[in-house]
Design an enzyme around this catalytic site. Structure first.
Site, PDB file in Angstrom:
ATOM      1  CG  HIS A 253      19.875  11.202 -25.175  1.00 20.42           C
ATOM      2  ND1 HIS A 253      20.098  11.506 -23.843  1.00 20.42           N
ATOM      3  CD2 HIS A 253      20.853  11.825 -25.873  1.00 20.42           C
ATOM      4  CE1 HIS A 253      21.177  12.266 -23.744  1.00 20.42           C
ATOM      5  NE2 HIS A 253      21.657  12.482 -24.950  1.00 20.42           N
ATOM      6  CG  ASN A 254      13.138  12.205 -27.561  1.00 18.28           C
ATOM      7  OD1 ASN A 254      13.529  12.973 -28.446  1.00 18.28           O
ATOM      8  ND2 ASN A 254      12.612  12.646 -26.427  1.00 18.28           N
ATOM      9  CG  PHE A 255      12.325  10.063 -34.176  1.00 19.63           C
ATOM     10  CD1 PHE A 255      13.288   9.579 -35.066  1.00 19.63           C
ATOM     11  CD2 PHE A 255      11.289  10.822 -34.693  1.00 19.63           C
ATOM     12  CE1 PHE A 255      13.210   9.850 -36.427  1.00 19.63           C
ATOM     13  CE2 PHE A 255      11.204  11.093 -36.051  1.00 19.63           C
ATOM     14  CZ  PHE A 255      12.167  10.605 -36.914  1.00 19.63           C
ATOM     15  CG  HIS A 257      18.435  14.539 -29.310  1.00 17.96           C
ATOM     16  ND1 HIS A 257      19.011  15.784 -29.168  1.00 17.96           N
ATOM     17  CD2 HIS A 257      19.466  13.658 -29.411  1.00 17.96           C
ATOM     18  CE1 HIS A 257      20.336  15.668 -29.164  1.00 17.96           C
ATOM     19  NE2 HIS A 257      20.640  14.388 -29.312  1.00 17.96           N
ATOM     20  CG  HIS A 293      23.531  11.677 -32.847  1.00 14.99           C
ATOM     21  ND1 HIS A 293      22.301  12.067 -33.333  1.00 14.99           N
ATOM     22  CD2 HIS A 293      23.633  12.217 -31.604  1.00 14.99           C
ATOM     23  CE1 HIS A 293      21.697  12.809 -32.434  1.00 14.99           C
ATOM     24  NE2 HIS A 293      22.472  12.917 -31.368  1.00 14.99           N
ATOM     25  CG  ASP A 294      22.178  10.328 -29.082  1.00 12.70           C
ATOM     26  OD1 ASP A 294      23.228   9.810 -28.666  1.00 12.70           O
ATOM     27  OD2 ASP A 294      21.878  11.519 -28.893  1.00 12.70           O
ATOM     28  CG  ASP A 403      24.940  15.460 -29.840  1.00 16.45           C
ATOM     29  OD1 ASP A 403      23.722  15.198 -29.806  1.00 16.45           O
ATOM     30  OD2 ASP A 403      25.780  14.876 -29.142  1.00 16.45           O
ATOM     31  CE1 TYR A 425      22.389  14.842 -18.408  1.00 23.56           C
ATOM     32  CE2 TYR A 425      22.417  17.064 -17.500  1.00 23.56           C
ATOM     33  CZ  TYR A 425      22.851  16.148 -18.439  1.00 23.56           C
ATOM     34  OH  TYR A 425      23.753  16.536 -19.394  1.00 23.56           O
ATOM     35  CD  GLN A 454      21.041  24.666 -20.278  1.00 28.01           C
ATOM     36  OE1 GLN A 454      21.492  23.581 -19.918  1.00 28.01           O
ATOM     37  NE2 GLN A 454      20.908  24.982 -21.539  1.00 28.01           N
TER      38      GLN A 454
END
EC number: 3.1.4.-
Length: 519
Positions: A253-255, A257, A293-294, A403, A425, A454
């Site tokens: 969850h970074n830029f 993404h 969004h994040d 997303d 995770y 997955q």
């Protein structure tokens, strides 16, 4: 999408005139491969084998052995690729070599043990380095990408060591707009790049942050948002810079993404001709929600926030704490005059944009997935673009698709993202174990693998959602739905290989146990 061929090898053996196909993972040990060959030959697993090519030369039994063909095929005039002939060897032939090999192996093991103190390494460091090594071993990754992975992991460890999870936005300077604009160079995007940006296959791993900022800027101009809403180009630059500064350096969850989600939204707008169906305000809301969004994601999901009773969970009463926080940070940034790209909107129009953006960001909480998709399914067969409720529901589904859209992209682009997600995770599950909190099985490094992580997600979340959207936009089948089906098939093949290897290991352990009992 690619195939799983880079993850396993196929070798053909000539067993007294009978051709036997053998499939094994590229991560198998030579011992495991030899045992597979023994099984194929119908001899005890501890039988020593000799592998000969068509010229009679011996072939090393290991994961890198040259591949061959089921039938004799001339690749060049000088050699042929044909099934390898398998010859069981007697103990006398190998006695001397076996003793020499064991001596060398013992010496190497002792030297490694003394040099690196393997037994003294901490479990946490070992696990994290193992994840990095898997990423480095990906055949599709380039040298530059490998170095980026190393740097990202190094920075991540340093940040996580000093981070206090309950203290968000502790550096108030992040929300201060930059006045030295332009602070990043204005890149001239080539025609090829401009065209690639419109496609779901775009490879974001090839771009640096400043280049991604320029691409985002281009999207706002290309969609006509800057012109139609009289957005100050300098304000747009300042806003994008401030957005970049407020994404943490998490594994997932970074830029980058943020950029991928926004680029996928841009490609869906282009592919589905959404500007012909939505108002420009709707397009502005879709793009801006994707960018924001994040924001300031801490790297630990809502379940952790609630179970750990963090400041965010308490502040938002356990109701989508992260998504509410992303919204709050987004509008803190907009409250800065130099970053307010909506400054030319009247209060009523701004209220509409604010509400629309918040609605979409809150929709990205996966806890609401079933609720939102069920609502869309009820509307899709008789969809009405003049019905505001229908349009809002579609926009919510679109940002959800974007997303979690990594598996829509080519394998070499999508697979590194799986490694990044698992790394994040595992960091969370390690903390949960340390703090005595519940651990989700899909986040536990001791229970999850890439295929198991997955397959279910693609089969039961991604494909059903994208196939529902396909009813409204059939043109996404080839570009988005088919790649998802191929990705599902690839991971199922990988799982079958993993299961087969686990079975071999299980039988090997059982044989060792039985042998010990006989003694």
């Amino acid at each position: 999408m690619g195939s799983a061929s880079s993850s396993y090898r196929v070798i053909y053996l000539d067993l007294d005139g009978r051709i036997q196909k053998v499939v094994f993972s590229r991560f198998c040990s030579p011992c495991d491969i030899k045992e597979l060959f023994c099984t194929a030959l119908g001899v005890p697993r501890n039988t020593n084998l000799s592998l000969l090519d068509s010229s009679g030369a011996m072939v090393s039994i290991d994961p890198t052995m040259p591949h061959n063909s089921e039938r004799c095929v001339c690749v060049f005039p000088l050699f042929k690729r044909s099934p390898y002939r398998v010859v069981p060897m007697t103990g006398g032939q190998l006695a001397d070599k076996e003793e020499l090999f064991q001596n060398v192996l013992t010496q190497v093991a002792e030297q490694f043990s003394r040099a690196f103190k393997i037994n003294e390494l901490k479990t946490e460091v070992t696990n994290r380095l193992a994840m990095l090594e898997k990423r480095v071993e990906l055949e599709g990754m380039k040298v530059v990408e490998i170095e980026k992975c190393r740097n990202d992991i190094k920075k991540l460890r340093e940040e996580m060591a000093s981070r206090n999870n309950s203290n968000f936005l502790e550096d108030n300077k992040k929300l201060t707009p930059r006045r030295d604009v332009p602070s990043y160079p204005k890149y001239h995007l080539s025609k090829e790049t401009v065209e690639a940006l419109r496609l779901p296959t775009f490879d974001a791993w090839q771009w640096e942050p400043n280049e991604m900022l320029s691409c985002l800027e281009h999207m706002y101009h290309d969609l006509g948002l800057v012109k139609d809403f009289n957005i100050n180009p300098i304000t747009l630059k300042r806003w994008l810079l401030c957005i970049h500064d407020n994404y943490k350096n998490n594994p997932f969850h970074n830029f980058r993404h943020c950029f991928c989600v926004t680029q996928m939204m841009y490609s869906m707008i282009c592919l589905c001709s959404l500007q012909e169906k939505f108002t420009q305000v709707d397009i502005l809301i879709l793009m801006t929600a994707a960018v924001c969004h994040d924001l300031d994601h801490p790297g630990f999901n809502n379940t952790y926030q609630i179970n750990a009773r963090t400041e965010l969970a308490v502040r938002y009463n356990d109701i989508s704490p992260l998504e509410n926080h992303h919204c709050a940070v987004a509008f803190q940034i907009f409250s800065q005059p130099d970053c307010n790209i909506f400054s030319n909107f009247d209060p009523e129009a701004f209220k509409q944009i604010r509400q629309g953006t918040i609605t979409l960001i809150l929709a990205t909480d996966m806890a609401r997935h079933g609720e939102i998709l069920d609502s869309f399914k009820q509307k899709v067969d008789n969809f009405d673009y003049t019905d505001e409720e229908h349009v809002t529901c579609l926009k919510m589904v679109l940002i959800k698709c974007c997303d979690i859209s990594n598996e829509v992209r080519p394998m070499e682009v999508a697979e590194p993202w799986v490694d990044c997600l698992l790394e994040e995770y595992f960091m969370q599950s390690d903390r949960e174990k340390a703090e005595g909190l519940p651990v989700a099985p899909f986040m536990d490094r001791e229970k999850v693998t890439k295929p198991t992580a997955q397959i279910g997600f693609i089969k039961f979340v991604l494909i059903p959602m994208f196939e529902t959207v396909m009813k409204l936009f059939p043109q996404i089948e080839e570009a988005m739905v088919q790649p998802l089906r191929e990705s599902r098939d690839r991971y199922e093949e990988l799982k079958q290989i993993d299961d087969a290897m686990n079975e071999v290991q299980k039988k090997k352990s059982e044989n060792l146990t039985m042998g010990g009992k006989k003694k």
